[in-house]
Design a protein around this motif. Sequence first.
Motif, PDB file in Angstrom:
ATOM      1  N   LYS A 106      -2.038   5.076  -3.143  1.00 20.87           N
ATOM      2  CA  LYS A 106      -0.785   4.975  -2.857  1.00 20.87           C
ATOM      3  C   LYS A 106      -0.438   3.738  -3.470  1.00 20.87           C
ATOM      4  O   LYS A 106      -1.085   2.613  -3.386  1.00 20.87           O
ATOM      5  CB  LYS A 106      -0.933   4.700  -1.200  1.00 20.87           C
ATOM      6  CG  LYS A 106      -0.405   5.916  -0.557  1.00 20.87           C
ATOM      7  CD  LYS A 106      -0.349   5.571   0.967  1.00 20.87           C
ATOM      8  CE  LYS A 106       1.308   5.381   1.413  1.00 20.87           C
ATOM      9  NZ  LYS A 106       1.707   6.051   2.368  1.00 20.87           N
ATOM     10  N   PRO A 108       2.089   0.621  -3.969  1.00 26.98           N
ATOM     11  CA  PRO A 108       3.169  -0.367  -3.691  1.00 26.98           C
ATOM     12  C   PRO A 108       4.202  -0.284  -4.660  1.00 26.98           C
ATOM     13  O   PRO A 108       3.857  -0.803  -6.042  1.00 26.98           O
ATOM     14  CB  PRO A 108       2.538  -1.622  -3.279  1.00 26.98           C
ATOM     15  CG  PRO A 108       1.200  -1.357  -3.533  1.00 26.98           C
ATOM     16  CD  PRO A 108       0.854  -0.407  -4.275  1.00 26.98           C
ATOM     17  N   GLN A 139      11.974   8.368   1.068  1.00 24.71           N
ATOM     18  CA  GLN A 139      11.144   8.382   2.034  1.00 24.71           C
ATOM     19  C   GLN A 139       9.947   9.329   1.856  1.00 24.71           C
ATOM     20  O   GLN A 139       8.952   9.275   2.544  1.00 24.71           O
ATOM     21  CB  GLN A 139      11.563   8.532   3.284  1.00 24.71           C
ATOM     22  CG  GLN A 139      12.720   7.347   3.613  1.00 24.71           C
ATOM     23  CD  GLN A 139      14.053   7.877   3.163  1.00 24.71           C
ATOM     24  OE1 GLN A 139      14.188   8.412   2.327  1.00 24.71           O
ATOM     25  NE2 GLN A 139      15.081   7.755   4.219  1.00 24.71           N
ATOM     26  N   HIS A 143       2.591   9.133  -1.962  1.00 25.67           N
ATOM     27  CA  HIS A 143       1.694   8.245  -2.962  1.00 25.67           C
ATOM     28  C   HIS A 143       2.349   7.054  -3.176  1.00 25.67           C
ATOM     29  O   HIS A 143       1.931   6.324  -4.190  1.00 25.67           O
ATOM     30  CB  HIS A 143       0.955   8.893  -3.875  1.00 25.67           C
ATOM     31  CG  HIS A 143       0.237  10.108  -3.290  1.00 25.67           C
ATOM     32  ND1 HIS A 143       0.790  11.522  -3.216  1.00 25.67           N
ATOM     33  CD2 HIS A 143      -1.320  10.351  -2.825  1.00 25.67           C
ATOM     34  CE1 HIS A 143      -0.107  12.181  -2.523  1.00 25.67           C
ATOM     35  NE2 HIS A 143      -1.158  11.592  -2.394  1.00 25.67           N
ATOM     36  N   THR A 145       4.084   3.464  -1.844  1.00 24.49           N
ATOM     37  CA  THR A 145       4.412   2.541  -0.274  1.00 24.49           C
ATOM     38  C   THR A 145       5.651   1.701  -0.990  1.00 24.49           C
ATOM     39  O   THR A 145       5.601   1.026  -1.767  1.00 24.49           O
ATOM     40  CB  THR A 145       3.109   1.804  -0.054  1.00 24.49           C
ATOM     41  OG1 THR A 145       1.915   2.513  -0.085  1.00 24.49           O
ATOM     42  CG2 THR A 145       3.901   1.070   1.466  1.00 24.49           C
ATOM     43  N   ARG A 147       8.027  -1.081  -0.583  1.00 17.66           N
ATOM     44  CA  ARG A 147       7.734  -2.374  -0.132  1.00 17.66           C
ATOM     45  C   ARG A 147       9.160  -3.220  -0.017  1.00 17.66           C
ATOM     46  O   ARG A 147       9.344  -4.148   0.884  1.00 17.66           O
ATOM     47  CB  ARG A 147       6.740  -3.027  -0.788  1.00 17.66           C
ATOM     48  CG  ARG A 147       5.481  -2.499  -0.626  1.00 17.66           C
ATOM     49  CD  ARG A 147       4.460  -2.918   0.869  1.00 17.66           C
ATOM     50  NE  ARG A 147       4.475  -4.487   0.956  1.00 17.66           N
ATOM     51  CZ  ARG A 147       3.582  -5.182   0.368  1.00 17.66           C
ATOM     52  NH1 ARG A 147       2.436  -4.462  -0.313  1.00 17.66           N
ATOM     53  NH2 ARG A 147       3.557  -6.164   0.409  1.00 17.66           N
TER      54      ARG A 147
END
Length: 217
Positions: A106, A108, A139, A143, A145, A147
Motif C-alpha cells: 500500500k 502512501p 477512496q 493499494h 493510502t 494521507r
Amino acid sequence: MISENLREFKASLPAGVTLVAVSKTKPPELIMQAYSAGQRIFGENRVQELLKKQALLPGDIAWHQIGHLQTNKVKQIAPFIDMIQSVDSLHLMKEIEKRAEQCQRKIPCLLQVHIAKEESKSGFSRHDILSIFQSGEAQKMQHITLRGLMGIATLTDDKAQLRQEFSELAALFKKIRNSYVPAFDTLSMGMSGDYKLAIEKGSNMIRIGSAVFGERR
Ligand SMILES: *Cc1c(COP(=O)(O)O)cnc(C)c1O
C-alpha cells in the motif's frame, strides 16, 4: 557543513512539523552528511536520479517522490517508495494502484493541488480534486493510502498572496478530511522561501532543499 545547518534548522521547527530534505541534484556524499545528522526523509523529483541514489544509500532512508511522475515510471519506484507526494491525476492514481498491487504494497500518497498563479505547476484543480472524492473514485483505491495534500505556492515575495494560497490549501485539506477521508494527516506545503508562512497556515510537512543543502546550480 550540512549536518550543522540541518540540526539548527530542525531545532527551529515547531513540534509536529516533518522535514523532507530535498536532495535533488545533490550528490550522495552530501545526503550522507544529512543522514549522519539524523535525517531520514529525502525528497527527489526525477526517477532516474532517485533510483541511482536509492541503490547506493542506506536502506532505512524514506524516499519521497516530490516531482511530476510519468505513469511509465511508476513501476520502477513502486517496490520501495515511501511516499508519492505528487499524485496529480486520476490516471496516475490508477497506475500507482496497479503497480502497488503487483508489489503487494500500500503506497502512501499525497494529492498535489495546483494553488499557484503560475500555469507551469502541475496538480489537480480544486474542482477536480473534490469531484474524484464526490464520485468515490479516490477512496476506492485499495493499494494507495491517501494521507493528504501537497501544494507548491507561487514563486513570489508577496506574503499576502502566499498566505492566501496556503490558507486555501489548508481549507481544502480540512474539507476532504471532514467529508471523505478521516485518516488524512499530512499537509505538505512550504519550501525554503516560504515555509514559515506555510507552517503558520497549518502545514505539518515542509520540503526544504536550498535552506539545508545550499543553492542548486
Ligand atoms: C525543489 C523542490 C522543493 C525544495 O525547494 P527549495 O526552494 O530548494 O527548498 C520543494 N518541493 C518541490 C516539489 C520541489 O521540486
